[in-house]
Design an enzyme around this catalytic site. Structure first.
Site, PDB file in Angstrom:
ATOM      1  N   CYS A 149      -6.707 -19.937 -12.234  1.00  0.00           N
ATOM      2  CA  CYS A 149      -6.836 -20.650 -13.507  1.00  0.00           C
ATOM      3  C   CYS A 149      -8.324 -20.749 -13.831  1.00  0.00           C
ATOM      4  O   CYS A 149      -9.090 -21.294 -13.047  1.00  0.00           O
ATOM      5  CB  CYS A 149      -6.273 -22.065 -13.420  1.00  0.00           C
ATOM      6  SG  CYS A 149      -4.865 -22.254 -12.322  1.00  0.00           S
ATOM      7  N   GLU A 211      -7.391 -27.439 -23.209  1.00  0.00           N
ATOM      8  CA  GLU A 211      -7.416 -25.982 -23.185  1.00  0.00           C
ATOM      9  C   GLU A 211      -6.330 -25.370 -24.048  1.00  0.00           C
ATOM     10  O   GLU A 211      -5.227 -25.907 -24.184  1.00  0.00           O
ATOM     11  CB  GLU A 211      -7.207 -25.484 -21.749  1.00  0.00           C
ATOM     12  CG  GLU A 211      -8.303 -25.884 -20.792  1.00  0.00           C
ATOM     13  CD  GLU A 211      -8.153 -25.268 -19.422  1.00  0.00           C
ATOM     14  OE1 GLU A 211      -9.188 -25.041 -18.768  1.00  0.00           O
ATOM     15  OE2 GLU A 211      -7.002 -25.014 -18.996  1.00  0.00           O
TER      16      GLU A 211
END
Length: 295
Positions: A149, A211
């Site tokens: 990630c 995000e």
């Protein structure tokens, strides 16, 4: 040498005299001491422009660097990496340091939203590779999450919009950085972007995430050599093992925690997509038009 002297030296150079210069503190929210790192961006709006930096080390003699509790590697990444700022429709609106993009104060006051990606790598037995984030990570240390990630950076190769190529380039780069998976094992054209989600999640009182996350799936047998600065542990899990992991996390057994973005993917998409992983028809369920707002 104080900050004014360093800036004067930079501004007096023949190179900068003929170029429009933008000087921006990467740590404007910190006290006004000689701690700030400055980026000299030529010009700021162009991702392909030449960038010259006066890094944290340049100012080491003038005082302690900011956030001295950070691991040195994480501190460097926080101040040198420039995330891609986007609006809620994933249109690029600028860029900012990884540090600013993860400060909850900045996220809330300026609504900073940055582009990210989450890689889900399966082996040929259709087991999913998980990682435990290192203890030195600034956000969500020691939590378990999907394979990798991170963020595409504000650079030409990672800003390419067509078929999410910039994000796929970034994923290949970070799989090497974090897990030692070489590019030959994860060709860019083998990543399948399945969807995008928008979420916000505080990590603690100071840090958090906001995000627009690209979900990338790939099925490959790879060599894995974790970087201890990034990864504390790894494991492959099948469906049933992941379900047991979820139960432990829900019960708080052994202090096990999952990252919030991973849990959102698990709860909303993962198990139905896993069927397509095993059938080999993942591309049939790809939907890159929708942005799932899971705030």
């Amino acid at each position: 040498m104080d900050v004014r002297a360093v800036m004067s030296l930079a501004l007096s150079s023949r190179f900068f005299k003929s170029t429009k210069l933008c000087i921006s503190p990467l740590c404007a929210s910190l006290p006004r001491r000689s701690r700030c790192s400055f980026s000299l961006l030529l010009p700021r709006r162009s991702p392909s422009s030449l960038t010259a930096r006066l890094s944290l080390s340049t100012f080491a003699a003038m005082g302690d660097p900011p956030d001295t509790t950070m691991d040195a590697v994480q501190r460097r990444l926080m101040f040198e990496d420039e995330c891609i700022l986007v609006d809620e429709n994933d249109r690029v609106v600028g860029h900012d340091s990884k540090y600013n993009c993860h400060l909850m104060e900045k996220i809330e006051s300026e609504n900073l939203l940055h582009r990210a990606f989450s890689v889900f790598l399966f082996n040929s037995k259709y087991e999913l590779l998980l990682q435990q984030r290192s203890a030195t990570k600034v956000t969500f240390p020691l939590v378990w999450t999907n394979t990798c990630c991170s963020h595409p950076l504000y650079r030409e190769s990672e800003l390419i919009e067509e078929h999410a190529l910039g994000v796929r380039n970034a994923a290949q780069r970070k799989l090497l950085d974090e897990l030692g998976i070489v590019a030959e094992d994860v060709p860019v054209d083998q990543f399948i972007p399945l969807g995008r989600m928008l979420y916000k999640a505080p990590s603690d009182g100071k840090w958090g995430e906001h995000e627009l996350d690209y979900l990338l799936f790939i099925v490959r047998d790879v060599g894995v050599h974790p970087n201890p600065d990034e990864v504390a542990d790894i494991k492959y899990v099948n469906r049933e093992q992941l379900k047991e992991l979820l139960k432990k996390a829900d019960a708080g057994d052994e202090g096990l925690k999952l990252s919030p973005w991973f849990r959102l993917v698990v709860d909303n998409f993962l198990f139905k997509w896993w069927d397509h992983v095993e059938r080999g028809d993942l591309r049939e369920v790809a939907d890159m038009k929708t942005i799932h707002k899971l705030i």
